[in-house]
Scaffold this active site. Structure first.
Site, PDB file in Angstrom:
ATOM      1  N   ARG A 109      56.016 -38.131  -4.328  1.00 26.09           N
ATOM      2  CA  ARG A 109      56.176 -37.020  -5.208  1.00 26.09           C
ATOM      3  C   ARG A 109      57.482 -36.158  -4.852  1.00 26.09           C
ATOM      4  NH1 ARG A 109      50.869 -34.428  -7.826  1.00 26.09           N
ATOM      5  NH2 ARG A 109      52.140 -32.849  -7.668  1.00 26.09           N
ATOM      6  N   LYS A 113      41.643 -33.042  -5.845  1.00 25.30           N
ATOM      7  CA  LYS A 113      41.270 -32.971  -7.115  1.00 25.30           C
ATOM      8  C   LYS A 113      41.168 -34.430  -7.704  1.00 25.30           C
ATOM      9  CE  LYS A 113      44.030 -29.895  -8.387  1.00 25.30           C
ATOM     10  NZ  LYS A 113      44.724 -29.476  -7.352  1.00 25.30           N
ATOM     11  N   ARG A 144      50.971 -38.186   1.222  1.00 29.79           N
ATOM     12  CA  ARG A 144      50.546 -38.543  -0.132  1.00 29.79           C
ATOM     13  C   ARG A 144      51.184 -39.654  -0.620  1.00 29.79           C
ATOM     14  NH1 ARG A 144      48.240 -34.675  -5.213  1.00 29.79           N
ATOM     15  NH2 ARG A 144      50.391 -33.756  -4.710  1.00 29.79           N
ATOM     16  N   ARG A 182      53.975 -23.988  -3.986  1.00 23.31           N
ATOM     17  CA  ARG A 182      53.027 -24.292  -4.999  1.00 23.31           C
ATOM     18  C   ARG A 182      51.621 -23.427  -4.412  1.00 23.31           C
ATOM     19  NH1 ARG A 182      53.585 -30.467  -4.598  1.00 23.31           N
ATOM     20  NH2 ARG A 182      51.667 -30.559  -6.060  1.00 23.31           N
ATOM     21  N   ARG A 214      45.038 -23.321 -15.106  1.00 25.01           N
ATOM     22  CA  ARG A 214      45.709 -22.863 -13.865  1.00 25.01           C
ATOM     23  C   ARG A 214      46.212 -21.402 -14.118  1.00 25.01           C
ATOM     24  NH1 ARG A 214      47.869 -28.002 -11.918  1.00 25.01           N
ATOM     25  NH2 ARG A 214      48.610 -27.879  -9.908  1.00 25.01           N
TER      26      ARG A 214
END
Ligand code: ADP
Ligand code: ADP
Length: 213
Positions: free
Chosen positions: A160, A13, A127, A171, A88
């Site tokens: 992160r 996203k 990431r 998640r 969400r």
């Protein structure tokens, strides 16, 4: 042009939002980036939110709706916006609808990026984030020019806290139970576009360009 991006954590996203922003000159409103900014600056919102974020859970709807209500009223949203990571939950989708009604605007596109859970877990391990801008990289699929540093500012990239496998699995569960149902919320408006998020970054970018044109 008012766009919502929906997809599991790591679907791409943020990556695609940056392309849409550049091409269409509309802001990317990422609730995740806003929350991380508040956490880093130890604001009262950040202090309330951090425990949910670290646990891989959603931050309470009322906190999110409060920030988005203000953000959507900003002048820079007049030409449109990309909602990245919001709404969400169905409660957030209802809350967004109330804000949009008040502003007399509507959503034009809901872009849904789908990627299987196992691919996501692998992606998240690689990431890297430039927190100040929200620019994301991947050590293998989208590496920065200089390893560990942002292409534009040359500042250090971070990993992160919530990208470790156990938190990512949590998640993903939250996505499947709480977020996926909002796709049905938008189906009756005929504005939902489903995109295979397993494709290469560039090919997804082109597909989105075609949809938005
Ligand atoms: P990703 O981009 O990997 O999907 P985000 O950066 O959007 O993750 O979100 C990181 C965390 O911030 C989420 O796990 C959640 O705790 C919190 N968060 C972000 N957006 C929302 C939202 N709209 N509602 C509730 N919590 C949110
Ligand atoms: P989200 O905002 O949905 O959490 P990101 O845009 O941050 O997702 O992407 C998650 C990770 O996967 C980042 O490291 C990014 O560089 C990488 N990535 C994004 N899109 C793709 C893709 N299509 N193929 C492979 N890796 C991707």
């Amino acid at each position: 042009m008012n766009i919502i991006l929906i997809g599991p954590p790591g679907a791409g996203k943020g990556t695609q939002a940056k392309f849409i922003t550049q091409k269409n000159n509309i802001p990317q409103l990422s609730t995740g980036d806003m929350l991380r900014y508040n956490v880093a600056n130890k604001t009262s919102l950040g202090i309330s939110a951090v425990k949910f974020m670290d646990a891989g859970e959603l931050v309470p709807d009322n906190l999110i709706l409060d920030i988005m209500k203000e953000r959507l009223k900003n002048d820079d949203c007049e030409k449109g916006f990309i909602l990245d990571g919001f709404p969400r939950t169905t409660i957030q989708a209802d809350g967004l609808q109330a804000i949009l009604n008040e502003l007399n605007i509507k959503i034009d596109y809901v872009l849904v990026l789908s990627v299987e859970d196992d691919v996501i877990v692998e992606r998240m391990g690689g990431r890297r984030l430039h927190p100040a801008s929200g620019r994301v990289y991947h050590i293998k699929y989208n590496p920065p020019k200089k390893s560990g540093f942002d292409d534009i500012t040359d500042e250090k990239l971070i990993i992160r806290e919530d990208d470790q496998e156990a938190t990512v699995r949590k998640r993903l569960k939250v996505y499947h139970t709480q977020t996926k149902p909002i796709i049905d919320y938008y189906e009756p408006y005929n504005i939902v576009y489903k995109i295979d998020g397993n494709n290469m970054i560039e090919s997804i970018k082109n597909e989105i360009d075609d949809i938005l044109n």
